[in-house]
Design an enzyme around this catalytic site. Structure first.
Site, PDB file in Angstrom:
ATOM      1  N   GLN A 170       0.829  -1.212   0.000  1.00 40.72           N
ATOM      2  CA  GLN A 170       0.000   0.000   0.000  1.00 40.72           C
ATOM      3  C   GLN A 170       0.864   1.263   0.000  1.00 40.72           C
ATOM      4  O   GLN A 170       0.513   2.264  -0.623  1.00 40.72           O
ATOM      5  CB  GLN A 170      -0.912  -0.019   1.235  1.00 40.72           C
ATOM      6  CG  GLN A 170      -2.108   0.926   1.140  1.00 40.72           C
ATOM      7  CD  GLN A 170      -3.270   0.317   0.375  1.00 40.72           C
ATOM      8  OE1 GLN A 170      -3.578  -0.852   0.519  1.00 40.72           O
ATOM      9  NE2 GLN A 170      -3.917   1.115  -0.453  1.00 40.72           N
ATOM     10  N   LYS A 187       1.946   1.774  -3.591  1.00 41.99           N
ATOM     11  CA  LYS A 187       0.763   2.050  -4.405  1.00 41.99           C
ATOM     12  C   LYS A 187       0.255   3.468  -4.163  1.00 41.99           C
ATOM     13  O   LYS A 187      -0.008   4.223  -5.103  1.00 41.99           O
ATOM     14  CB  LYS A 187      -0.317   1.030  -4.026  1.00 41.99           C
ATOM     15  CG  LYS A 187      -1.627   1.218  -4.723  1.00 41.99           C
ATOM     16  CD  LYS A 187      -2.784   0.533  -4.014  1.00 41.99           C
ATOM     17  CE  LYS A 187      -2.498  -0.885  -3.582  1.00 41.99           C
ATOM     18  NZ  LYS A 187      -3.741  -1.632  -3.290  1.00 41.99           N
ATOM     19  N   LYS A 207      -2.675  -0.878   6.488  1.00 42.36           N
ATOM     20  CA  LYS A 207      -3.662  -1.921   6.227  1.00 42.36           C
ATOM     21  C   LYS A 207      -4.119  -2.470   7.558  1.00 42.36           C
ATOM     22  O   LYS A 207      -3.394  -2.399   8.553  1.00 42.36           O
ATOM     23  CB  LYS A 207      -3.040  -3.061   5.412  1.00 42.36           C
ATOM     24  CG  LYS A 207      -4.045  -3.814   4.591  1.00 42.36           C
ATOM     25  CD  LYS A 207      -4.369  -3.064   3.310  1.00 42.36           C
ATOM     26  CE  LYS A 207      -5.463  -3.706   2.515  1.00 42.36           C
ATOM     27  NZ  LYS A 207      -5.486  -3.160   1.150  1.00 42.36           N
ATOM     28  N   ASP A 263     -11.743  -3.712   1.974  1.00 44.37           N
ATOM     29  CA  ASP A 263     -10.911  -4.665   1.238  1.00 44.37           C
ATOM     30  C   ASP A 263     -11.753  -5.947   1.228  1.00 44.37           C
ATOM     31  O   ASP A 263     -12.981  -5.875   1.419  1.00 44.37           O
ATOM     32  CB  ASP A 263      -9.551  -4.848   1.938  1.00 44.37           C
ATOM     33  CG  ASP A 263      -8.502  -5.502   1.030  1.00 44.37           C
ATOM     34  OD1 ASP A 263      -7.888  -4.803   0.231  1.00 44.37           O
ATOM     35  OD2 ASP A 263      -8.316  -6.733   1.107  1.00 44.37           O
ATOM     36  N   THR A 308     -11.691   0.723  -8.541  1.00 41.84           N
ATOM     37  CA  THR A 308     -10.557  -0.192  -8.726  1.00 41.84           C
ATOM     38  C   THR A 308     -10.661  -0.883 -10.088  1.00 41.84           C
ATOM     39  O   THR A 308      -9.681  -0.950 -10.844  1.00 41.84           O
ATOM     40  CB  THR A 308     -10.495  -1.222  -7.586  1.00 41.84           C
ATOM     41  OG1 THR A 308     -10.568  -0.517  -6.343  1.00 41.84           O
ATOM     42  CG2 THR A 308      -9.216  -2.030  -7.634  1.00 41.84           C
ATOM     43  N   ASN A 311     -16.142  -6.918  -5.778  1.00 42.27           N
ATOM     44  CA  ASN A 311     -16.315  -5.551  -6.212  1.00 42.27           C
ATOM     45  C   ASN A 311     -15.335  -5.143  -7.327  1.00 42.27           C
ATOM     46  O   ASN A 311     -15.690  -4.432  -8.263  1.00 42.27           O
ATOM     47  CB  ASN A 311     -16.161  -4.745  -4.905  1.00 42.27           C
ATOM     48  CG  ASN A 311     -15.725  -3.353  -5.081  1.00 42.27           C
ATOM     49  OD1 ASN A 311     -16.468  -2.580  -5.640  1.00 42.27           O
ATOM     50  ND2 ASN A 311     -14.539  -3.029  -4.631  1.00 42.27           N
TER      51      ASN A 311
HETATM   52  N1  GLU Z   1      -8.193  -2.044  -0.092  1.00 44.21           N
HETATM   53  C1  GLU Z   1      -8.018  -1.220  -1.253  1.00 44.21           C
HETATM   54  C2  GLU Z   1      -6.580  -1.326  -1.722  1.00 44.21           C
HETATM   55  O1  GLU Z   1      -6.011  -2.385  -1.666  1.00 44.21           O
HETATM   56  C3  GLU Z   1      -8.500   0.203  -1.028  1.00 44.21           C
HETATM   57  C4  GLU Z   1      -7.820   0.967   0.064  1.00 44.21           C
HETATM   58  C5  GLU Z   1      -8.400   2.354   0.290  1.00 44.21           C
HETATM   59  O2  GLU Z   1      -9.276   2.790  -0.450  1.00 44.21           O
HETATM   60  O3  GLU Z   1      -7.924   2.989   1.253  1.00 44.21           O
HETATM   61  O4  GLU Z   1      -5.966  -0.411  -2.211  1.00 44.21           O
END
Ligand code: GLU
Length: 449
Positions: free
Chosen positions: A111, A114, A126, A166, A210, A241
């Site tokens: 994350q 990303k 996370k 998630d 996403t 989703n």
């Molecule tokens: N769980 C999603 C991810 O893997 C979204 C995380 C978010 O929107 O903060 O990026």
């Protein structure tokens, strides 16, 4: 490989021997960074890689809840605030039986890179729980979420840490979590969570983001190869989703998603998941809590393959959108034998490292990494935070336009970063390098800690 990079990987291997998913992501990301470390001795001097592979904070807490029969259950909740150098911690919550610190840390590490790639000011985090939502009633889900937030609320806030969904956490769960946060704090801070309902500050397009973002990224890859998405066939795994967003956008652009998968097996629909009815049925299947994709085959007369994954199907594009390690070395060999050119990761770390290496080193296969491809989800979450702090709501078109621009930019900076280090069109290394550089600069400028 650069000696410093190697020493950090070895340290993580030894220290986190009982958390293999975390070791896996560190190996994958760091092995891309050798040329950057070679060029920047100051990163070694500041011991940046050891610092970046150690979470800033790992919180774990007890979550106790009562089921509909009055029986008491105890689960563990987690929040890993991995790296806050470029913004408040941001990342989803996963409720799934197999959740343990190794899963939460791997996701928090991914994350961080990303979120950096989105170009927006969000750090990496996370969280989640080993709670299994399968077969739970709505009232049980609510009580679990309330108990979870009662433990978590003291660690989060709109400028501290902003959780989202998630696997196992969608709009319904976010609603219960937000309600409990508001009860406990007595403030209207809806910027504390994203993926909210639109009646209390959710962003339009967040549920689709996403999947839409993944298709926008795919479009950039296809354009680079002088091809178009129209008429292409896509094998997707998962039916949540993210897969839903992919199907919706693919349908609009004239591509056909021919497979979906679940824990029970996969379906093959030669006509594609390409009607409103089929796409909407995916939402129903997910909401039913049955966690079975066979229902799709039964309803629409598609073929069902129990216990199998869709990676042996001959298609134009592969998009694993279920969960980690969904594609192993045997699946990768099938994909290569079928001469499939586009391997577009969507779920977080969907490919085992040996499979990823094989695919990347196979001539004629283009690999796009999930941390870039799925970044549109968290990217639109950051747009939701912006809307909440401005106390206004953007139109669907505005959000979608931002999302499209974001995905084009992620592809561009990744391709450029790889090019800068003489790696050619290597989107995997490029995403790791581009994501790393911004966090590294912020950490260096903020001093040693
Ligand atoms: N769980 C999603 C991810 O893997 C979204 C995380 C978010 O929107 O903060 O990026």
């Amino acid at each position: 490989m650069n000696a410093y990079v190697e020493s950090v990987i070895n340290r993580v291997r030894e220290k986190y021997v009982s958390e293999p998913e975390f070791v896996q992501t560190v190996e994958e990301v760091l092995s891309s960074l050798s040329p950057v470390i070679d060029a920047h001795p100051e990163y070694v001097k500041a011991d940046l890689l050891n610092r970046m592979t150690e979470p800033e904070r790992m919180i774990s807490f007890r979550v106790v809840w009562t089921d509909d029969n009055g029986e008491v259950h105890t689960n563990t909740g987690y929040r890993c605030q991995f790296n806050g150098a470029i913004g408040p911690y941001k990342g989803g919550l996963r409720f799934q039986k197999n959740v343990y610190p190794g899963i939460i840390k791997f996701l928090g590490f991914e994350q961080t890179f990303k979120n950096s790639l989105t170009g927006l000011p969000i750090g990496g985090a996370k969280g989640g729980s080993d709670f299994d939502p399968a077969g739970k009633s709505d009232a049980e889900i609510m009580r679990f979420c309330q108990s979870f937030m009662t433990a978590l609320y003291r660690y989060i806030g709109p400028d501290i840490d902003v959780p989202a969904g998630d696997i196992g956490v969608g709009g319904r769960e976010i609603g219960y979590l937000f309600g409990q946060y508001r009860r406990l704090k007595g403030v209207w801070e809806n910027g504390v969570l994203t993926g909210k309902g639109t009646s209390y500050g959710g962003s339009l397009i967040r549920p689709e983001a996403t999947g839409y973002g993944a298709i926008y990224y795919l479009n950039e890859v296809l354009a680079h190869e002088g091809e178009s998405i129209n008429g292409k066939t896509i094998a997707v795994s998962g039916f949540g989703n993210v897969a839903w967003g992919i199907c919706k956008k693919a349908m609009q652009l004239g591509a056909k998603v021919v497979t979906l998968s679940g824990p029970d097996g996969y379906i093959y629909d030669p006509d594609g998941v390409s009607t409103e009815e089929k796409v909407n049925y995916m939402l129903e299947m997910r909401a039913s809590g049955r966690n079975r994709v066979q229902d799709y085959a039964d309803k629409f007369g598609a073929k069902f393959f129990p216990g199998e994954k869709p990676w042996g199907e001959k298609v134009d594009i592969i998009m694993p959108a279920a969960m980690q390690n969904d594609v192993n070395i045997d699946s990768a060999k099938k994909i290569i034998a079928n001469n499939i050119k586009y391997y577009i990761e969507v779920a977080n770390m969907p490919t085992t490292n040996d499979a990823l290496e094989l695919l990347r080193s196979t001539e004629g296969v283009i690999v796009a990494p999930s941390k870039a491809v799925n970044a549109g989800g968290v990217g639109v979450s950051a747009l939701e935070m912006a809307q909440n702090s401005e106390r206004l709501v953007w139109t669907e078109e505005e959000v979608d336009e931002h999302l499209g621009a974001m995905m084009r930019n992620i592809h561009k900076v990744s391709a450029e970063a790889a090019e800068e280090f003489g790696l050619g069109y290597d989107l995997v290394a490029g995403a790791n390098i581009a994501g790393f550089k911004k966090v590294a600069t912020a950490m260096l400028e903020q001093g040693i800690f």
